[in-house]
Design a protein around this motif. Structure first.
Motif, PDB file in Angstrom:
ATOM      1  N   VAL A 120       0.844  -1.191   0.000  1.00  0.00           N
ATOM      2  CA  VAL A 120       0.000   0.000   0.000  1.00  0.00           C
ATOM      3  C   VAL A 120       0.879   1.240   0.000  1.00  0.00           C
ATOM      4  CG1 VAL A 120      -1.715   1.258   1.344  1.00  0.00           C
ATOM      5  CG2 VAL A 120      -1.791  -1.214   1.244  1.00  0.00           C
ATOM      6  N   ASP A 121       0.467   2.266  -0.753  1.00  0.00           N
ATOM      7  CA  ASP A 121       1.225   3.514  -0.768  1.00  0.00           C
ATOM      8  C   ASP A 121       0.692   4.539   0.220  1.00  0.00           C
ATOM      9  OD1 ASP A 121       1.253   2.771  -4.098  1.00  0.00           O
ATOM     10  OD2 ASP A 121       3.116   3.063  -3.004  1.00  0.00           O
ATOM     11  N   VAL A 122      -0.614   4.727   0.261  1.00  0.00           N
ATOM     12  CA  VAL A 122      -1.190   5.740   1.138  1.00  0.00           C
ATOM     13  C   VAL A 122      -2.332   5.096   1.911  1.00  0.00           C
ATOM     14  CG1 VAL A 122      -2.425   7.932   1.222  1.00  0.00           C
ATOM     15  CG2 VAL A 122      -0.622   7.615  -0.415  1.00  0.00           C
ATOM     16  N   TYR A 123      -2.386   5.401   3.222  1.00  0.00           N
ATOM     17  CA  TYR A 123      -3.504   4.930   4.037  1.00  0.00           C
ATOM     18  C   TYR A 123      -4.365   6.133   4.384  1.00  0.00           C
ATOM     19  CZ  TYR A 123      -0.392   0.987   5.033  1.00  0.00           C
ATOM     20  OH  TYR A 123       0.446  -0.075   4.935  1.00  0.00           O
ATOM     21  N   GLU A 183     -13.490  14.759   1.783  1.00  0.00           N
ATOM     22  CA  GLU A 183     -12.308  15.631   1.838  1.00  0.00           C
ATOM     23  C   GLU A 183     -11.081  14.848   2.275  1.00  0.00           C
ATOM     24  OE1 GLU A 183     -15.031  16.857   3.801  1.00  0.00           O
ATOM     25  OE2 GLU A 183     -15.269  18.967   3.378  1.00  0.00           O
ATOM     26  N   ALA A 184     -11.279  13.881   3.186  1.00  0.00           N
ATOM     27  CA  ALA A 184     -10.131  13.075   3.629  1.00  0.00           C
ATOM     28  C   ALA A 184      -9.621  12.224   2.482  1.00  0.00           C
ATOM     29  CB  ALA A 184     -10.537  12.193   4.801  1.00  0.00           C
ATOM     30  N   LEU A 185     -10.531  11.701   1.669  1.00  0.00           N
ATOM     31  CA  LEU A 185     -10.094  10.897   0.529  1.00  0.00           C
ATOM     32  C   LEU A 185      -9.318  11.753  -0.451  1.00  0.00           C
ATOM     33  CD1 LEU A 185     -10.124   8.281  -1.051  1.00  0.00           C
ATOM     34  CD2 LEU A 185     -12.252   8.990  -2.071  1.00  0.00           C
ATOM     35  N   ILE A 186      -9.806  12.978  -0.667  1.00  0.00           N
ATOM     36  CA  ILE A 186      -9.104  13.868  -1.596  1.00  0.00           C
ATOM     37  C   ILE A 186      -7.731  14.218  -1.039  1.00  0.00           C
ATOM     38  CG2 ILE A 186      -9.189  16.146  -2.634  1.00  0.00           C
ATOM     39  CD1 ILE A 186     -12.159  15.831  -2.851  1.00  0.00           C
ATOM     40  N   HIS A 187      -7.649  14.396   0.279  1.00  0.00           N
ATOM     41  CA  HIS A 187      -6.338  14.660   0.893  1.00  0.00           C
ATOM     42  C   HIS A 187      -5.408  13.476   0.675  1.00  0.00           C
ATOM     43  CE1 HIS A 187      -3.399  16.151   3.703  1.00  0.00           C
ATOM     44  NE2 HIS A 187      -3.497  15.075   4.448  1.00  0.00           N
ATOM     45  N   GLY A 188      -5.984  12.247   0.781  1.00  0.00           N
ATOM     46  CA  GLY A 188      -5.173  11.060   0.535  1.00  0.00           C
ATOM     47  C   GLY A 188      -4.673  11.014  -0.899  1.00  0.00           C
ATOM     48  N   ILE A 189      -5.536  11.401  -1.835  1.00  0.00           N
ATOM     49  CA  ILE A 189      -5.122  11.376  -3.241  1.00  0.00           C
ATOM     50  C   ILE A 189      -4.043  12.419  -3.490  1.00  0.00           C
ATOM     51  CG2 ILE A 189      -5.941  11.834  -5.562  1.00  0.00           C
ATOM     52  CD1 ILE A 189      -8.515  10.498  -4.835  1.00  0.00           C
TER      53      ILE A 189
END
Lengths: 166, 410, 160
Positions: free
Chosen positions: C126-129, C138-144
């Motif tokens: 996995v690269d990003v959790y 918004e949290a998903l967009i921050h992850g992206i």
């Protein structure tokens, strides 16, 4: 409702119980098929609404109670039928001939509890993978709780945790 | 455990496929768990004659989470967190079913204000769930703008939920005895604004779909089910109401004060996908009626029961009263005990009848919690509904039964 | 990819080529729509009107793994689903990244029992959790965006 309960008690030796307005009967396993046919045809319970079991391990007499929920839409009545089963690998009559919805319910009963339904057309696992061993919802099956990784045991759990090779 | 997939031999599955498949006259196709139109991880083994479905064998269990067993290992109030994640589009409805079952088991009272708040949120959740259904059903039939419009409205409902409970989806807002905290002041004006705008939006969706000849072609006479077949397969919810029977648990066995509200049960007679679509569109309007009545007549009073044997005291009381500290300690470490009895509590979820069989054993943890979930039961009828239709129609049928795989697999 | 073999290490020219290639990769990273459970609904909300993912180049969730770069594992992975997840990961062509969305995919989440894989990093790298149950759009967009930062720091040799 009372007339139905007394008819069941007379014909199939069913013990009625009540809690908070909910009616249930305890029935022996050999009367199950006849009782469900009677419920469907004579008393108007068109739907078998729910089917599951409760495991009373480590008691073995009875070990399981199979719980059937019947619903009559026309009369707006619900009845719970409990069938006590003895022993560790019990089996019970399949109700797929009487109620078509019993098919997947009984598959789930086999998968989760190991209770076989005799004369079931297609008894195989439904929720767990096909090669799974064990019946998860039995009380002697462990939860397989993974130990939480704190800082004091971080490395030893890390070594045991499977990681992908690539 | 190894990651090798154990292949089942043909002998194990021979009883499921017809002789034509083994001869090679029909193809076996796998509509796998990862598919954009199966609404989750549902695997279908299709036996196709050209493009027509001869048989369809569903294979579920790819989202099995062992929720029932995990609930047995936590106390009553703490395991309510698990219940949100069953049918994740109807989170408040699952909480409602669980709390009602606990309240019936231990005979706990619920104040009227809490009952009205529960009704408001249950109906808002029904609207939100139907919006996701409409968006995904339409996008499967290639109407993409409906998807974007539906999620725009859903954001407004999620804002309301966040206002009351702090979380958008997995709220655990309903607790045994009432609700977690009272509604904030800005809730009512926002809700009124939503209720004023929403009817026009429903008309907008109907404009796009109801008389659309492509939509009608793809859903009329597809996935027919008769009332007798619905009884045999124990189908409930809008799928049963689309066969002509007005059966709704909110009317036949009302809970949480539903008997005080005036609403109708929409039904249609055709039993096909189009009838189910119409029933759900009408349910939007009925839910709005219920929410308006509940908000207009919202009673005052407390939002949670005062029975300190089951409900933890508010934090302000802890500084003043020793009994409050003892109750707080007992309830949060061990939990409250339930009698050795079992109850079955059905509620009306957007998909059908959601029932909880809760059995206590005298201790603080549930002994057995069985969830009679509508998607598991309704999915059983899929092979029967899809015989003789095309693969593209199968997508429409799955969308119209409105299954959620978290519900089916638990 | 044949580009790295042909160019070798050309010092300054390769660094500028790295930037250009990474700009191309982050500008239009196509996700594989691997929505499993509740997080999938928040992923769909992130895709839809209010929190638009199209402005990051992710207009469509590609249904086929052969056409996607990013696998967003959104939701709980059960033991039955685990081999299929690995097979989909193997079917994706290089360069590929994995974003584990939500608590259940990152560490097993609320469900510590027999049926759920305790963290998808037992199966795929996995690269990003992204934490949350479910994470806000918004949290998903921050992850992206964090993943984009990570990709911008990569060189061509990572995927050779």
């Amino acid at each position: 409702m009372k007339s139905i309960l007394s008819a069941l008690q007379k014909n199939f030796d069913a013990q009625p119980q009540e809690y908070q307005g909910l009616h249930s009967v305890i029935l022996e396993a050999e009367h199950l098929m006849a009782c469900s046919i009677a419920l469907k045809e004579t008393h108007g319970f068109e739907m078998l609404n729910g089917l599951s079991a409760v495991d009373y391990w480590p008691e073995t007499e009875p070990r399981f109670h199979v719980v059937y929920q019947f619903l009559s839409i026309t009369k707006n009545l619900r009845l719970e039928v409990r069938v006590p089963l003895v022993g560790n690998t019990p089996s019970i009559d399949s109700l797929t001939e009487v109620y078509a919805s019993a098919n997947w319910f009984e598959r789930e009963l086999w998968d989760m509890f190991g209770i076989k339904a005799r004369n079931h057309p297609d008894l195989r696992r439904i929720l767990m993978p096909a090669d799974w061993e064990g019946h998860p919802l039995r009380k002697d099956y462990p939860l397989d709780y993974e130990e939480v990784q704190f800082s004091f045991n971080f490395e030893e759990i890390d070594q045991r945790k499977p990681r992908p090779s690539e | 455990m190894s990651l090798q997939q154990v292949e089942l031999t043909t002998e194990d599955l021979r009883h499921l496929v017809s002789q034509e498949a083994l001869d090679g006259d029909t193809i076996m196709l796998n509509m796998g768990p990862q598919h954009p139109s199966t609404h989750g991880v549902l695997r279908l083994l299709l036996e196709l004659d050209g493009e027509t479905v001869v048989n369809c064998i569903p294979d579920i269990g790819f989202l099995h989470t062992g929720i029932e067993k995990t609930i047995e290992s936590k106390s009553y109030e703490k395991s309510e967190v698990m219940t949100d994640r069953l049918d994740y589009l109807n989170t408040m409805g699952n909480n409602l079913a669980y709390c009602l079952a606990i309240e019936k088991l231990v005979d706990l009272d619920v104040p009227e204000r809490a009952q009205a708040i529960r009704v408001i949120f249950a109906e808002l959740q029904r609207i939100a769930s139907h919006l996701v259904w409409l968006g995904t059903h339409a996008i499967d039939l290639a109407a993409m703008s409906v998807f974007l419009y539906c999620f725009r409205e859903r954001e407004r409902i999620l804002d309301l939920m966040e206002m009351a409970s702090g979380q958008r989806m997995m709220t655990t807002y309903f607790r045994p005895g009432g609700v977690w905290r009272d509604l904030p002041e800005e809730f009512e004006p926002t809700l009124r604004g939503f209720l004023a705008d929403f009817p026009a939006r429903i008309d907008q969706y109907e404009d796009l779909l109801t008389k659309n000849p492509i939509f009608i072609d793809r859903t009329k006479d597809i996935g027919l089910i008769s009332q007798q077949q619905a009884f045999d397969y124990a189908i409930t919810g809008p799928t049963l109401r689309a066969t002509g029977l007005a059966h709704d648990i909110r009317k036949s066995q009302p809970y949480s004060g539903y008997e005080n509200y005036d609403f109708d049960i929409p039904t249609r007679d055709a039993g096909d996908c189009y009838a189910r679509y119409e029933v759900r569109m009408q349910e939007f309007r009925e839910s709005l009626k219920i929410i308006t009545q509940a908000m207009d007549n919202l009673p005052g009073g407390s939002f949670r029961s005062n029975n300190r044997k089951f409900v933890p005291p508010p934090r302000a009381e802890l500084g003043e009263s020793m009994e409050a500290v003892i109750h707080h300690f007992k309830l949060w470490t061990e939990g409250f005990p339930a009698p050795k009895a079992s109850v079955y509590m059905p509620v009306e979820s957007p998909r059908g009848e959601l029932g909880v069989l809760l059995e206590g054993d005298g201790g603080p943890k549930p002994y057995r919690c069985y969830w009679r979930t509508p998607s598991f039961v309704n999915l059983q009828a899929l092979p029967m509904m899809s015989k003789g239709h095309f693969v593209a129609d199968l997508v429409a049928i799955i969308g119209s039964i409105d299954i959620v795989l978290g519900d089916a697999d638990r | 990819m044949g580009l790295e073999q042909k160019l070798g290490d050309m010092g300054i020219v390769t660094t500028t080529l790295d930037k250009m290639v990474n700009w191309g990769r982050t500008g239009a990273m196509w996700p594989l729509g691997f929505g499993l459970a509740c997080c999938a609904i928040e992923m769909m909300s992130a895709q839809a009107s209010n929190y638009d993912l199209s402005r990051f180049g992710m207009e469509l969730m590609r249904p086929s793994p052969r056409q996607s770069d990013l696998m967003i594992v959104a939701g709980r992975v059960s033991r039955k689903m685990a081999p299929i997840l690995r097979r989909l990961y193997d079917q994706m062509p290089d360069p590929k990244w994995v974003l584990s969305m939500g608590d259940c995919a990152s560490c097993g989440g609320v469900f510590n029992n027999y049926a759920i894989v305790q963290g998808v990093d037992e199966i795929v790298p996995v690269d990003v959790y992204v934490a949350g149950c479910p994470p806000r759009p918004e949290a998903l967009i921050h992850g992206i965006m964090t993943l984009h930062e990570k990709v911008k720091g990569e060189t061509l040799r990572d995927w050779a």
